[in-house]
Enzyme design. Structure first.
Site, mmCIF file in Angstrom:
data_model
loop_
_atom_site.group_PDB
_atom_site.id
_atom_site.type_symbol
_atom_site.label_atom_id
_atom_site.label_comp_id
_atom_site.label_asym_id
_atom_site.label_seq_id
_atom_site.Cartn_x
_atom_site.Cartn_y
_atom_site.Cartn_z
ATOM 1 N N HIS A 443 0.824 -1.204 0.000
ATOM 2 C CA HIS A 443 0.000 0.000 0.000
ATOM 3 C C HIS A 443 0.864 1.262 0.000
ATOM 4 C CE1 HIS A 443 -3.135 2.778 1.845
ATOM 5 N NE2 HIS A 443 -3.807 2.213 0.864
ATOM 6 N N TYR A 476 -9.243 13.935 -3.991
ATOM 7 C CA TYR A 476 -8.818 13.560 -2.649
ATOM 8 C C TYR A 476 -7.778 14.550 -2.140
ATOM 9 C CZ TYR A 476 -10.641 8.803 -3.653
ATOM 10 O OH TYR A 476 -11.423 7.726 -3.982
#
Length: 692
Positions: A443, A476
């Site tokens: 990630h 975002y």
């Protein structure tokens, strides 16, 4: 700290349930839709987001809980609530949420849209001209691709695809083979839009839309000539979408994942949605076939899957009903320098998305792809989006003879198929593709470029809190750091070696990384604040993230509060910590910001006796991020940039009194209001600051 207090901090009553906390986030999203100060089409989008979020919640979290409950796996979290009880409480809250969604759709959104010339016409409002046009559309565009399935012993109940729209049809009369009235199923064609815009010559308003389901209902009898359609009822089933690939048992994870993906659409059902007018006999039949019970059935007072209306957003040329457009700022340092390498060599560059452009990141990879002095490019890709120019530049770099290595996370949820295609495309171009580490999702967001300068190798790194996704970088909030700092470059180099070469545990100079040093490093930094508080020194922690649920971190924060450390947490989504409990967490405050942009950045600030440390990270303070994933956490060492991160992402958000929600000790949220103070929106402040 005595043993009794330490034991008390493990009391399940001190922890909120993670699933219920996650579900609660969708009420805050829906509240944005209900906010009359938000532009009307944006309110529609917030409704759609709350619906799609709920879909994913059932596909993943509820699916896992049902599996645990069915297998008798009593593995409750720190709150010690058994899965069966959590499911019952989810049912109660989900029913409340679904009712609120349809109440808003029917009583507020539809009338307000119609007043603005945006109409979703129902069958009982169609004019003769409209009905004639729609009948032609049905016969020419819909009917040729329909394949109704009558239910009888030779045609048992078919497999129904996850989240597909279907209609159960009740028929009367004899069919061509002499069979008496029966039931049939009709699946709405996936190849056709769920909303059809009426042409100007028959439309009653500027934008007149009709649901595909309404057309199917109206002209269903044409599918069954000679028979009478007694009724047709929409339904949709949601299935378990949590993929399971035993990475330790398979020889090729990519091939195993392809096999899993083929079956995802037909995995075990977890929820059945039916139209509110669906007779009990029909819903009982559907429940029986899907092996569900009444608690898994949700009745919809409107179109099943309201989120489909989001498709009309881009079709509507109504800027007055949308958020004002803005252009992200491009840093002057990036504009003025002929080469990004020169600019980064001069000084670290901080990018705050979406207020600052993602363009410099793309430009850095583009420049590296054609620069004869660049020898190697290494990058992690978790979610990248379709038609990404970054991928094109990586392929070009490989064609230019540079060593390009890309670590792709194949198990990025709901992006698995896209990442498989991406991996194939990169490999065909000569890029070395690595699938990460067995059992640990990669990630981390890292880019490393190796360049020869005057006979010496220099590393340039980009580390980020968000994905290398050009579209989400405009939606975002995230931070990215471009640096040529030798220590950070060396750490990134070692991390890539570990990911690709599966080497031993490494010792890094300045980065923290999961699953090795990040959790331990956080605990040590919180412990340091505790020691400072006990010594009478300034002690404070401010952290911004998406979610907090790791039990030992929650307990350590409780300990810090008991010691007098002042703690402010800005957590967009689920938080299992209970703030404001006397004797435990009275020094902890938790707020959530829900606004125009999805809050996605992770920032940790430790006062450290008035020598603050600022970190940005790809990791939330969740069990999976800290203990079961590959994550990075990087320091912001330039004092000016560290101040920017503090001012823009922490102080600014703690001052918000228009978009902020305060978490109460019982797990509920209270929306803050300016009151006697001037209104302050953190996101609007940044928009104003960066677009002047």
């Amino acid at each position: 700290m005595n043993r009794e207090v330490q034991q008390n901090l493990k009391d399940p009553a001190l922890h909120l349930n993670r699933e219920l906390a996650q579900l609660e986030f969708n009420f805050r999203v829906l509240a944005q839709a209900e906010d009359a100060s938000v532009p009307l089409l944006e309110r529609m989008r917030y409704l759609c987001i709350s619906c799609t979020n709920l879909d994913e919640f059932f596909e993943v979290r509820v699916a896992v809980l049902r599996q645990q409950s069915a297998l008798g796996e009593l593995r409750p979290g720190p709150d010690a609530t058994p899965p069966s009880e959590v499911l019952a409480r989810i049912r109660e809250r989900a029913l409340t949420l679904v009712k609120a969604q349809y109440d808003f759709w029917n009583t507020i959104l539809l009338p307000e849209l119609e007043r603005e010339g945006v109409r979703f016409s129902k069958r009982d409002t169609w004019t003769v001209k409209q009905k004639r046009w729609l009948q032609g559309y049905f016969r020419n565009e819909i009917l040729p691709v329909l394949s109704p399935l009558g239910l009888d012993p030779a045609h048992p109940f078919p497999r129904i695809l996850n989240k597909s729209l279907n209609l159960a049809v009740v028929l009367k009369g004899r069919d061509a083979f002499g069979r008496e009235g029966h039931m049939a199923l009709v699946r709405a064609p996936r190849s056709l839009p769920r909303l059809i815009r009426l042409p100007a010559e028959v439309a009653e308003s500027a934008y007149d839309f009709v649901f595909l389901s309404s057309i199917l209902h109206e002209f269903m009898d044409e599918l069954f000539p000679g028979m009478q359609v007694k009724g047709s009822y929409q339904f949709r089933v949601t299935r378990n979408s949590e993929l399971f690939v035993d990475e330790e048992e398979v020889e090729n994870i990519a091939l195993a994942l392809r096999d899993e993906l083929r079956g995802r659409g037909y995995a075990k059902p977890v929820r059945l949605e039916v139209a509110d007018n669906c007779p009990k006999g029909i819903s009982d039949m559907l429940m029986q076939n899907f092996e569900l019970t009444e608690p898994e059935v949700y009745r919809c007072e409107g179109p099943v899957n309201v989120s489909r209306v989001n498709a009309v957003y881009d079709q509507l040329d109504r800027p007055d009903l949308k958020f004002p457009l803005f252009l992200p700022r491009v840093l002057p340092a990036v504009i003025e320098e002929q080469s990004l390498f020169e600019a980064i060599r001069e000084r670290d560059i901080l990018l705050h998305h979406p207020f600052e452009s993602f363009g410099p990141v793309i430009e850095l990879v583009r420049e590296a792809s054609v620069d004869p002095d660049v020898l190697a490019i290494k990058q992690t890709l978790y979610r990248v989006g379709n038609d990404s120019p970054l991928v094109d530049h990586l392929i070009e770099a490989a064609r230019q003879g540079k060593d390009v290595t890309v670590v792709i996370e194949l198990l990025a949820r709901f992006d698995e198929e896209a990442n498989l295609r991406l991996a194939n495309r990169l490999q065909e171009a000569g890029v070395q593709v690595v699938y990460g580490v067995v059992g640990y999702k990669t990630h981390a967001k890292m880019l490393l470029i190796v360049r020869r300068e005057q006979g010496v190798l220099r590393r340039y790194a980009h580390l980020s809190t968000g994905n290398y996704h050009q579209i989400t970088s405009r939606l975002y909030t995230d931070f990215g750091l471009m640096t040529s700092n030798p220590d950070i470059g060396e750490d990134a180099h070692l991390l890539f070696l570990q990911l690709s070469g599966l080497g031993p545990i490494i010792k890094l100079k300045c980065l923290l990384h999961s699953p090795f040093t990040l959790h331990k490093g956080l605990m040590e930094k919180i412990e340091r604040e505790i020691e400072h508080a006990r010594a009478g020194k300034p002690a404070r922690i401010i952290a911004k993230m998406n979610a907090l649920n790791e039990g030992s971190v929650v307990e350590m924060l409780y300990r810090a509060s008991q010691a007098g450390v002042q703690i402010d947490l800005i957590i967009r989504g689920a938080c299992t910590l209970r703030p404001g409990l006397p004797g435990v967490s009275e020094n902890i405050r938790v707020r959530s910001i829900v606004g125009r942009f999805l809050e996605h950045s992770r920032v940790y600030w430790f006062q450290n006796d008035d020598t603050p440390e600022v970190y940005c990270s790809s990791a939330d303070w969740m069990e999976r991020n800290l203990l079961r994933r590959i994550e990075t956490c990087f320091p912001i060492r330039d004092p000016d940039l560290a101040k920017r991160v503090y001012d823009e992402s922490l102080a600014n958000y703690l001052a918000d009194n228009t978009l902020a929600w305060r978490l109460e000790p019982d797990g509920s949220y209270t929306r803050l209001a300016p009151g006697d103070h001037p209104p302050h929106s953190a996101q609007q402040t940044l928009l104003t600051q960066f677009t002047q």
